[in-house]
Design a protein around this motif. Structure first.
Motif, mmCIF file in Angstrom:
data_model
loop_
_atom_site.group_PDB
_atom_site.id
_atom_site.type_symbol
_atom_site.label_atom_id
_atom_site.label_comp_id
_atom_site.label_asym_id
_atom_site.label_seq_id
_atom_site.Cartn_x
_atom_site.Cartn_y
_atom_site.Cartn_z
ATOM 1 N N PHE A 300 0.837 -1.201 0.000
ATOM 2 C CA PHE A 300 0.000 0.000 0.000
ATOM 3 C C PHE A 300 0.871 1.251 0.000
ATOM 4 C CE2 PHE A 300 -2.160 3.449 2.227
ATOM 5 C CZ PHE A 300 -3.367 3.519 1.549
ATOM 6 N N ALA A 301 1.971 1.179 0.760
ATOM 7 C CA ALA A 301 2.883 2.322 0.817
ATOM 8 C C ALA A 301 3.534 2.564 -0.550
ATOM 9 C CB ALA A 301 3.958 2.091 1.877
ATOM 10 N N LEU A 302 3.876 1.467 -1.241
ATOM 11 C CA LEU A 302 4.480 1.613 -2.558
ATOM 12 C C LEU A 302 3.505 2.249 -3.540
ATOM 13 C CD1 LEU A 302 6.364 -1.801 -2.950
ATOM 14 C CD2 LEU A 302 7.364 0.433 -2.464
ATOM 15 N N ASN A 303 2.321 1.714 -3.552
ATOM 16 C CA ASN A 303 1.262 2.232 -4.410
ATOM 17 C C ASN A 303 -0.012 1.449 -4.083
ATOM 18 O OD1 ASN A 303 -0.529 2.860 -6.592
ATOM 19 N ND2 ASN A 303 1.236 3.416 -7.852
ATOM 20 N N PRO A 304 -1.096 2.106 -3.727
ATOM 21 C CA PRO A 304 -2.338 1.399 -3.370
ATOM 22 C C PRO A 304 -2.792 0.396 -4.431
ATOM 23 C CG PRO A 304 -2.526 3.702 -2.762
ATOM 24 C CD PRO A 304 -1.228 3.565 -3.516
ATOM 25 N N GLU A 305 -2.408 0.613 -5.689
ATOM 26 C CA GLU A 305 -2.790 -0.310 -6.762
ATOM 27 C C GLU A 305 -2.123 -1.677 -6.610
ATOM 28 O OE1 GLU A 305 -3.199 1.015 -10.881
ATOM 29 O OE2 GLU A 305 -2.546 3.010 -10.222
ATOM 30 N N TYR A 306 -0.991 -1.731 -5.895
ATOM 31 C CA TYR A 306 -0.252 -2.977 -5.761
ATOM 32 C C TYR A 306 -0.679 -3.785 -4.532
ATOM 33 C CZ TYR A 306 2.807 -0.536 -9.067
ATOM 34 O OH TYR A 306 3.295 0.155 -10.147
ATOM 35 N N GLU A 307 -1.598 -3.258 -3.738
ATOM 36 C CA GLU A 307 -2.016 -3.911 -2.502
ATOM 37 C C GLU A 307 -2.617 -5.292 -2.758
ATOM 38 O OE1 GLU A 307 -4.792 -2.834 1.401
ATOM 39 O OE2 GLU A 307 -4.637 -1.442 -0.291
ATOM 40 N N ILE A 308 -3.147 -5.502 -3.942
ATOM 41 C CA ILE A 308 -3.775 -6.777 -4.278
ATOM 42 C C ILE A 308 -2.775 -7.924 -4.345
ATOM 43 C CG2 ILE A 308 -5.659 -5.676 -5.538
ATOM 44 C CD1 ILE A 308 -4.182 -6.354 -8.141
ATOM 45 N N ALA A 309 -1.480 -7.603 -4.386
ATOM 46 C CA ALA A 309 -0.448 -8.631 -4.553
ATOM 47 C C ALA A 309 0.126 -9.111 -3.219
ATOM 48 C CB ALA A 309 0.677 -8.104 -5.441
ATOM 49 N N THR A 310 -0.624 -8.966 -2.128
ATOM 50 C CA THR A 310 -0.138 -9.364 -0.804
ATOM 51 C C THR A 310 0.306 -10.821 -0.766
ATOM 52 O OG1 THR A 310 -1.562 -7.748 0.308
ATOM 53 C CG2 THR A 310 -0.747 -9.577 1.637
ATOM 54 N N ILE A 311 -0.489 -11.713 -1.334
ATOM 55 C CA ILE A 311 -0.151 -13.139 -1.334
ATOM 56 C C ILE A 311 1.143 -13.398 -2.091
ATOM 57 C CG2 ILE A 311 -1.564 -13.582 -3.389
ATOM 58 C CD1 ILE A 311 -0.888 -15.971 -0.428
ATOM 59 N N VAL A 312 1.436 -12.579 -3.102
ATOM 60 C CA VAL A 312 2.675 -12.737 -3.880
ATOM 61 C C VAL A 312 3.882 -12.427 -3.000
ATOM 62 C CG1 VAL A 312 3.957 -12.010 -5.921
ATOM 63 C CG2 VAL A 312 1.459 -12.112 -5.999
#
Length: 499
Positions: A300-312
């Motif tokens: 989320f800190a990097l970019n809220p758009e990337y938050e979906i990749a938590t499992i990765v």
């Protein structure tokens, strides 16, 4: 080179690694918050393409470390020769970029822009190899210089002037120059020697050994191009790159054992490995836990758009743990090999040695990895989202890594008579699970996600720091080795201050 101090070099490397993680995260924050997902994906693709031409790098650097550690003076010859190799690499990169641009959505102009990184990376690698054999801790000084200089440059070029991908490339290039200066200063005594064609003849004669070894990295880096070509998108690469930026924290635990390789090359005994593995576990378990527990807020800190990749991030953190552990085993095996110290060794001698056998095994590993990845992506691309494709990418990377790590452990145990302290290892693992499970509970209930990075990041760092303090405190009270480690750190600092 018996004066290499394994503990001091390892601790300095680890400290710098952790600091560089923070600075690297800040740089990544600047980049990800300033670049679009497509631009960030292009940034990841450029890094992957550069890996292809870096195959020429070890032709010189591989032997430089081994020679310097054994007291030879190949420093100046290595730097000059490596500079010439960078020009060849530059031409190769442009050719590769032309063909990749025709198969992806990334333009040729964007890829060519990344070419300016190649010469400085080559010189930096040569100086790093020299310092690794001479003063391993000096490589850390070069790293921290590189990391610290990136931040103000990125703030000016990427954030303030809004130069985007171009600003990221220029910032990184200048930072490499700064690192080169520091590495040159630390190795100046090894550069004040004559240029000797003898070494060029040697490197030319045995170029196939490091080139063959480097081939494994090139094969491994095919994953980025494979994903870009098959998925016809760079958004997935952006997700994967962001996940790597978080999970790479685990990799810094391996720096505690960095000096093992040159120490073994210098002819020292093999009794350092057991001790350094325990120290690796002490740092690796909590760093892995941090990457997993804080995967979502970090993305989320990097970019809220990337938050979906938590499992990765979770998958890649576990994969990075096994990858670094495998690298420690490989470094020990390589460092103990002495075939290149013999007079006029034959081709058949090298083929039978660990210098050839180990790269062959790793090449098999990476070939399996990219082959399985290509097949899975091709079969699932039409029925999967970009996130699902990236999850498959991460899972394949982990699944392939585990059995090869087990194999290298078996080989190392046989050669070095490894006798791991299982009880202590379990203590560190249990402490990490307990502490960071509690930290996860606190974070989930009290950490507030704020769009402003200046408000969110300090709070995130506070929770990470809380977990680290609890881990250090708990292990200090339940484990004598932790007490000894802290005393060792204090002793090394005192020794360094009086030397």
């Amino acid at each position: 080179m018996s004066n290499i101090r394994v503990t001091y070099s390892g601790l300095i490397s680890l400290l710098v690694g952790i600091v560089s993680t923070i600075t690297g995260l800040i740089f990544t924050l600047i980049v990800t918050r300033s670049l679009t997902p497509d631009e960030y994906g292009s940034w990841g693709l450029i890094g992957g393409l550069i890996m292809y031409v870096m195959i020429l790098d070890p032709i010189v650097t591989y032997w430089t470390t081994r020679e310097i550690a054994r007291g030879e003076d190949s420093g100046k010859t290595a730097i000059i020769t490596h500079g010439l190799f960078s020009l060849i690499a530059l031409i190769l990169y442009i050719i590769i970029a032309f063909f990749v641009a025709n198969e992806t959505v990334v333009t040729f102009d964007v890829l060519v822009l990344g070419a300016m990184l190649i010469p400085v990376m080559f010189i930096n690698r040569a100086l790093t190899a020299l310092n690794l054999g001479w003063k391993p801790q000096a490589t850390s000084y070069g790293i921290i210089t590189f990391e610290l200089s990136k931040i103000p440059l990125a703030l000016i070029l990427v954030y303030h002037f809004n130069l985007g991908l171009e600003g990221a490339i220029i910032s990184t290039t200048i930072s490499y120059v700064a690192s080169i200066i520091i590495l040159s200063i630390n190795s100046r005594s090894k550069l004040k020697v004559k240029f000797k064609t003898f070494y060029i003849k040697k490197w030319t004669k045995f170029f196939w050994i490091p080139l063959y070894r480097k081939g494994q990295s090139v094969v491994f880096s095919f994953d980025v191009a494979i994903f870009a070509i098959i998925s016809d998108s760079v958004f997935g690469i952006a997700l994967f790159s962001a996940s790597l930026a978080v999970s790479i924290l685990v990799g810094h635990a391996g720096l505690i054992a960095q000096a093992i390789y040159p120490k073994l090359l210098s002819g020292s005994k093999k009794n350092y490995l057991n001790e350094n593995l325990i120290r690796f576990f002490y740092f690796a378990f909590p760093l892995t836990a941090i990457s997993i527990v804080f995967a979502q807020p970090a993305l989320f800190a990097l970019n809220p758009e990337y938050e979906i990749a938590t499992i990765v991030v979770i998958i890649m953190s576990i994969r990075t743990f096994f990858y670094v552990l495998s690298n420690i085993f490989q470094s020990a095996i390589h460092g103990a090999e002495t075939i290149d110290t013999k007079e006029n060794p034959k081709f058949s001698d090298f083929v039978k040695s660990k210098l050839f056998i180990l790269p062959t095994i790793i090449l098999i590993q990476y070939s399996l990895y990219v082959s399985i990845l290509a097949i899975v992506l091709f079969l699932t691309k039409d029925n999967s989202t970009q996130l699902e494709l990236v999850i498959n990418w991460a899972l394949i990377s982990l699944i392939v890594q585990i059995p090869f790590t087990a194999y290298f452990y078996k080989v190392t145990k046989k050669q070095f008579s490894l006798n791991l302290d299982v009880i202590t290892t379990i203590k560190y693992l249990s402490a990490s699970i307990l502490v960071f499970s509690l930290t996860y509970f606190v974070t989930e209930n009290f950490l507030i996600y704020q769009e402003s990075i200046f408000n969110f990041l300090p709070n995130l760092v506070l929770y990470v720091g809380l977990g680290v303090l609890m881990y250090v405190g708990l292990t200090f009270f339940i484990d004598n080795k932790t007490k000894m480690l802290i005393k060792s750190i204090i002793g090394e600092l005192r020794k360094n201050s009086t030397s």
